[in-house]
Design an enzyme around this catalytic site. Structure first.
Site, PDB file in Angstrom:
ATOM      1  N   ASP A  14      84.364  68.989  -7.182  1.00 58.42           N
ATOM      2  CA  ASP A  14      85.373  70.136  -6.569  1.00 58.42           C
ATOM      3  C   ASP A  14      86.349  69.090  -5.964  1.00 58.42           C
ATOM      4  O   ASP A  14      86.563  69.546  -4.024  1.00 58.42           O
ATOM      5  CB  ASP A  14      84.542  70.962  -5.368  1.00 58.42           C
ATOM      6  CG  ASP A  14      83.604  72.134  -6.294  1.00 58.42           C
ATOM      7  OD1 ASP A  14      83.852  72.508  -7.046  1.00 58.42           O
ATOM      8  OD2 ASP A  14      82.966  72.299  -5.332  1.00 58.42           O
ATOM      9  N   LYS A  64      83.839  81.017 -12.973  1.00 55.89           N
ATOM     10  CA  LYS A  64      83.631  82.572 -12.616  1.00 55.89           C
ATOM     11  C   LYS A  64      84.266  83.878 -13.312  1.00 55.89           C
ATOM     12  O   LYS A  64      84.949  84.779 -12.271  1.00 55.89           O
ATOM     13  CB  LYS A  64      83.753  82.531 -11.011  1.00 55.89           C
ATOM     14  CG  LYS A  64      82.578  81.866 -10.236  1.00 55.89           C
ATOM     15  CD  LYS A  64      81.996  81.630  -9.019  1.00 55.89           C
ATOM     16  CE  LYS A  64      81.022  81.056  -8.565  1.00 55.89           C
ATOM     17  NZ  LYS A  64      81.486  79.406  -8.744  1.00 55.89           N
ATOM     18  N   PRO A 171      73.117  76.690  -7.336  1.00 52.26           N
ATOM     19  CA  PRO A 171      74.061  75.451  -6.260  1.00 52.26           C
ATOM     20  C   PRO A 171      74.067  75.850  -4.885  1.00 52.26           C
ATOM     21  O   PRO A 171      73.317  76.372  -4.406  1.00 52.26           O
ATOM     22  CB  PRO A 171      75.014  76.848  -6.280  1.00 52.26           C
ATOM     23  CG  PRO A 171      75.288  77.687  -6.966  1.00 52.26           C
ATOM     24  CD  PRO A 171      73.757  77.633  -7.242  1.00 52.26           C
ATOM     25  N   VAL A 173      72.805  73.055  -2.496  1.00 54.40           N
ATOM     26  CA  VAL A 173      72.311  71.778  -2.438  1.00 54.40           C
ATOM     27  C   VAL A 173      72.830  70.779  -1.766  1.00 54.40           C
ATOM     28  O   VAL A 173      74.141  70.682  -2.833  1.00 54.40           O
ATOM     29  CB  VAL A 173      70.872  71.529  -3.532  1.00 54.40           C
ATOM     30  CG1 VAL A 173      70.757  70.166  -2.751  1.00 54.40           C
ATOM     31  CG2 VAL A 173      70.043  72.809  -4.113  1.00 54.40           C
ATOM     32  N   GLY A 174      72.307  71.052  -0.817  1.00 49.97           N
ATOM     33  CA  GLY A 174      73.215  68.887   0.199  1.00 49.97           C
ATOM     34  C   GLY A 174      74.140  69.956   1.778  1.00 49.97           C
ATOM     35  O   GLY A 174      73.885  70.574   2.309  1.00 49.97           O
ATOM     36  N   GLN A 176      75.975  72.901   1.959  1.00 50.06           N
ATOM     37  CA  GLN A 176      76.013  74.137   2.721  1.00 50.06           C
ATOM     38  C   GLN A 176      74.106  74.317   2.611  1.00 50.06           C
ATOM     39  O   GLN A 176      74.093  75.018   2.802  1.00 50.06           O
ATOM     40  CB  GLN A 176      75.412  75.044   0.574  1.00 50.06           C
ATOM     41  CG  GLN A 176      77.085  75.088   0.358  1.00 50.06           C
ATOM     42  CD  GLN A 176      77.334  76.013  -1.009  1.00 50.06           C
ATOM     43  OE1 GLN A 176      77.154  77.148  -0.113  1.00 50.06           O
ATOM     44  NE2 GLN A 176      77.930  75.802  -1.708  1.00 50.06           N
ATOM     45  N   ALA A 180      66.571  70.366  -2.282  1.00 48.99           N
ATOM     46  CA  ALA A 180      67.297  69.930  -3.481  1.00 48.99           C
ATOM     47  C   ALA A 180      65.413  70.475  -4.406  1.00 48.99           C
ATOM     48  O   ALA A 180      65.092  71.209  -5.649  1.00 48.99           O
ATOM     49  CB  ALA A 180      67.427  68.515  -4.587  1.00 48.99           C
TER      50      ALA A 180
END
Length: 216
Positions: A14, A64, A171, A173-174, A176, A180
């Site tokens: 991103d 999306k 989605p 992971v990390g 936010q 994992a």
């Protein structure tokens, strides 16, 4: 090319700089199962960034898509012509709109994934109450899989029970807060990690650490 869970890691780039995105993709050295691109990178670097990233692995176009069927078809066709292996669309626009995305994916031998519940807090307001309906819509429409939140593993587990053998991309992971290993244990086939990898001093080592977490 269909997504196959080898490392089970998808890296979300991103970013707003095409050169930086390509540099990180090169550093990853194919360790991830796919690279996910969103509107910020495509709008900044152009649709051709998908073709460039394809040199380093599968590409998921996380657009999306959520419009009328004809517009959805046009968007998906452009993504697949650019080299995307999969597209992500919303289900709330209705089954005909979802089928338009799946139809284009089929033409190109690619995949379409439907969002059931997103990873951010606001998803509980409108998407969460309809998540199971969206799973069923995706199943009936013939989607390759669905999107479900790693940030809420209990919800992910519930969605997995409704999803049957459809693939689940998780989605969050990390950065936010999603974990994992918990996401995989809850039923995800792939975890999606963005900032914790592309923002790391060594993206390859950061990606490897997530993969090792899954293997443990």
């Amino acid at each position: 090319m269909p997504l196959v869970p080898r490392s089970r890691l998808i890296v979300a780039l991103d970013l707003m700089d095409g050169y930086e995105a390509l540099s990180i993709a090169e550093k990853l050295g194919g360790i991830a199962d796919a690279i996910k691109v969103n509107y910020p990178l495509v709008l900044a670097a152009g649709l051709g960034i998908i073709k460039d990233l394809k040199k380093h692995g599968n590409v998921v176009a996380d657009f999306k898509v959520a419009d009328i069927p004809n517009t959805n078809s046009l968007i998906c066709a452009q993504a697949f012509k650019a080299g995307a292996d999969a597209i992500i669309c919303h289900g709330f626009a209705g089954s005909d709109s979802v089928k338009a995305c799946i139809g284009e994916a089929s033409k190109y031998g690619c995949e379409a994934y439907v969002v059931t519940e997103m990873s951010h807090p606001g998803a509980v307001e409108f998407l969460q109450p309809h998540a199971f309906e969206l799973v069923e819509l995706a199943r009936r429409a013939g989607a390759s899989g669905i999107i479900a939140p790693a940030t809420r593993p209990e919800r992910l587990a519930d969605i997995r029970r409704h999803a049957g053998n459809m693939k689940i991309l998780a989605p969050g992971v990390g950065a936010q807060g999603g974990e994992a290993r918990r996401a995989i244990e809850a039923g995800a086939d792939f975890i999606i990690v963005g900032r914790s990898i592309y923002g790391a001093d060594d993206p390859y080592e950061a990606a490897l650490e997530f993969i090792e977490q899954l293997r443990r």
